[in-house]
Design a protein around this motif. Structure first.
Motif, PDB file in Angstrom:
ATOM      1  N   GLU A 180       0.839  -1.206   0.000  1.00 26.57           N
ATOM      2  CA  GLU A 180       0.000   0.000   0.000  1.00 26.57           C
ATOM      3  C   GLU A 180       0.875   1.257   0.000  1.00 26.57           C
ATOM      4  OE1 GLU A 180      -3.315   0.004   2.582  1.00 26.57           O
ATOM      5  OE2 GLU A 180      -3.754   2.121   2.201  1.00 26.57           O
ATOM      6  N   ASP A 244      -6.981  -2.658  -3.658  1.00 31.54           N
ATOM      7  CA  ASP A 244      -6.180  -3.487  -2.757  1.00 31.54           C
ATOM      8  C   ASP A 244      -6.804  -4.871  -2.667  1.00 31.54           C
ATOM      9  OD1 ASP A 244      -4.144  -4.061  -1.099  1.00 31.54           O
ATOM     10  OD2 ASP A 244      -4.784  -2.794   0.571  1.00 31.54           O
ATOM     11  N   GLU A 245      -5.977  -5.874  -2.457  1.00 35.67           N
ATOM     12  CA  GLU A 245      -6.434  -7.271  -2.381  1.00 35.67           C
ATOM     13  C   GLU A 245      -7.304  -7.628  -3.582  1.00 35.67           C
ATOM     14  OE1 GLU A 245      -4.870  -8.935  -0.525  1.00 35.67           O
ATOM     15  OE2 GLU A 245      -4.266  -7.675   1.149  1.00 35.67           O
TER      16      GLU A 245
HETATM   17 MG   LIG Z   1      -2.174  -3.820   2.120  1.00 34.39          MG
END
Ligand SMILES: [Mg+2]
Ligand SMILES: Nc1ncnc2c1ncn2[C@@H]1O[C@H](COP(=O)(O)OP(=O)(O)OP(=O)(O)O)[C@@H](O)[C@H]1O
Length: 449
Positions: A180, A244-245
């Protein structure tokens, strides 16, 4: 390649100057000419060429004066000097003063071209090396990312290179490695830095709500949709979206996302038409998406669309030289945050932290240091870190409920064995209880050799 190389020819005799310019232009070099040192200096100031080809004798001044100026201002500009027959001492002086080469007059067309070509090559090399040296020695961090191990330098270089483009970037790496943070650094360095950055955790939205969350929904599109809902992608219009993910995204939404990536359009849930968006996409996952594709959980076409520029965040155990730096970073950061003044770490504690294999990567280290700053308990800081090696017997080992990815597991075992044994294959094989041959076979299978 030659097209982009500019050569400044400095010669006060008109015929000579034109002849040289002609010969060089015929080789597709970009040629500029000057008939005096003064004029040459002005031209270099205005637009420095890659290389200067100068005569020695130039009116009042000489090629040496020009050479001194060039060496003072542009260390890596190529410089060739032409000296009159019988004045070899001039050539020697010029070489001492930093000329890259000299030509004794009269010279053949061929020797002129050869000398130029040689110097052009060495100038390019000099530049490349300088870039490398400055990158390697200067980059200790990048917008929040601490670390100067070679593998991190590669990350920085990639982040910097793609930050100015709108290319889709896929950031991979284990949990807690800074995916991130890398995404945010990329955004900060991009031209979009003053536009929205919308982070979406694809793993945290319930599947039933995910579509409306990402793409939006018209009023009445589903029960409970009492008003128009703008999705996250639409909200990020003009800016950047961080998915994200991404590995957790349900298959149905993968199809919709693919359409967005291919055509730049979305439709809100229940909407007839479509909306054109201008959004830069950065995605991250701790999963091996290629494995996910094989297992049928991730669309292959989406994977390729996302993976335009892959960035891999290295695990902390692969950059042990950065651990000390990170400890310092988090000590300072959390001490400020909590206005605390923790005791300096003992050398035993430092060593324990350095030797640990950090399965939770930077996040695990950051959490431990934060707790230490708050509680000041060094014992607790290194608790359980003394014995990182797994027990040699795995009796009683149970597979997790949801199963495991065998190949990814096996690959990680091999990688960890290599890291723990400082790359010594014989020891790593022993560490895993495998024969050397069996170990090597597996290394090759996963292309870890
Ligand atoms: Mg992360
Ligand atoms: N190189 C680094 N320098 C400084 N801090 C870092 C670095 N890498 C990670 N961190 C810190 O570690 C924590 C985890 O980082 P981040 O959330 O970016 O990891 P992640 O790869 O996204 O992890 P996950 O897969 O668990 O979401 C954050 O607090 C982050 O600030």
């Amino acid at each position: 390649m030659k097209q982009s190389i500019r050569i400044l020819v400095v010669e006060d005799e008109n015929d000579q100057r034109q002849l040289i310019a002609q010969i060089l232009s015929a080789q597709a070099y970009e040629v500029e000419t000057a008939d005096s040192v003064e004029k040459a200096i002005l031209m270099i100031k205005e637009r420095p060429p890659e290389l200067v080809f100068s005569d020695w004798k130039l009116g009042q001044l000489s090629g040496m004066d020009l050479l001194r100026y060039v060496r003072r201002e542009h260390t890596d500009m190529g410089f060739i000097i032409a000296t009159a027959y019988g004045t070899i001492t001039h050539a020697v002086d010029a070489m001492h003063a930093g000329a890259d080469d000299y030509l004794a007059k009269p010279y053949q067309r061929q020797s002129l071209l050869l000398a130029i070509e040689k110097v052009v090559k060495s100038v390019a090399l000099k530049k490349q090396n300088q870039q490398l040296v400055s990158q390697l020695s200067e980059q200790q961090s990048l917008i929040g990312l601490v670390g100067k191990a070679p593998c991190m330098q590669k990350v920085y270089q990639r982040v910097q290179r793609v930050s100015s483009t709108d290319a889709t970037v896929l950031i991979g790496g284990e949990s807690g490695t800074g995916k991130e943070l890398a995404a945010r650094a990329l955004f900060q360095l991009s031209e979009r830095k003053n536009t929205p950055f919308i982070a979406i955790n694809c793993g945290a939205i319930p599947e039933s709500l995910a579509e409306a969350e990402l793409f939006g929904a018209e009023k009445g599109a589903f029960t409970g949709a009492s008003q128009l809902k703008i999705g996250k992608l639409e909200a990020a219009n003009g800016g950047t979206v961080f998915l994200d993910e991404i590995g957790e995204l349900p298959l149905l939404l993968q199809t919709k996302l693919l359409r967005f990536l291919q055509e730049g359009v979305i439709s809100r849930l229940g909407q007839q038409g479509e909306i054109q968006l201008d959004v830069r996409v950065i995605a991250a996952t701790h999963r091996d998406l290629q494995q996910e594709v094989k297992a049928g959980r991730f669309r292959e076409d989406l994977y390729y669309r996302l993976n335009v520029v892959p960035i891999h965040m290295p695990p902390l155990r692969d950059r042990q030289e950065d651990i000390g730096r990170l400890i310092e970073h988090f000590l300072v950061m959390h001490s400020k945050q909590y206005r605390a003044h923790p005791e300096p770490l003992s050398s035993h504690a430092k060593k324990t932290l350095l030797d640990y294999h950090w399965p939770g990567n930077v996040r695990e280290l950051a959490n431990r240091i934060e707790r230490f700053v708050l509680l000041g308990d060094e014992q607790e800081l290194i608790e359980e870190l003394n014995n990182p090696a797994p027990s040699t017997s795995i009796d009683g080992f149970t597979l997790p409920q949801e199963g495991i990815e065998w190949e990814s597991f096996e690959k990680q075992c091999l990688q960890q064995a290599m890291t723990r044994n400082q790359g010594n294959r014989t020891q790593a094989a022993k560490f895993l209880g495998l024969s050397y041959k069996a170990f090597l076979y597996r290394l090759e299978k996963y292309q870890l050799v």
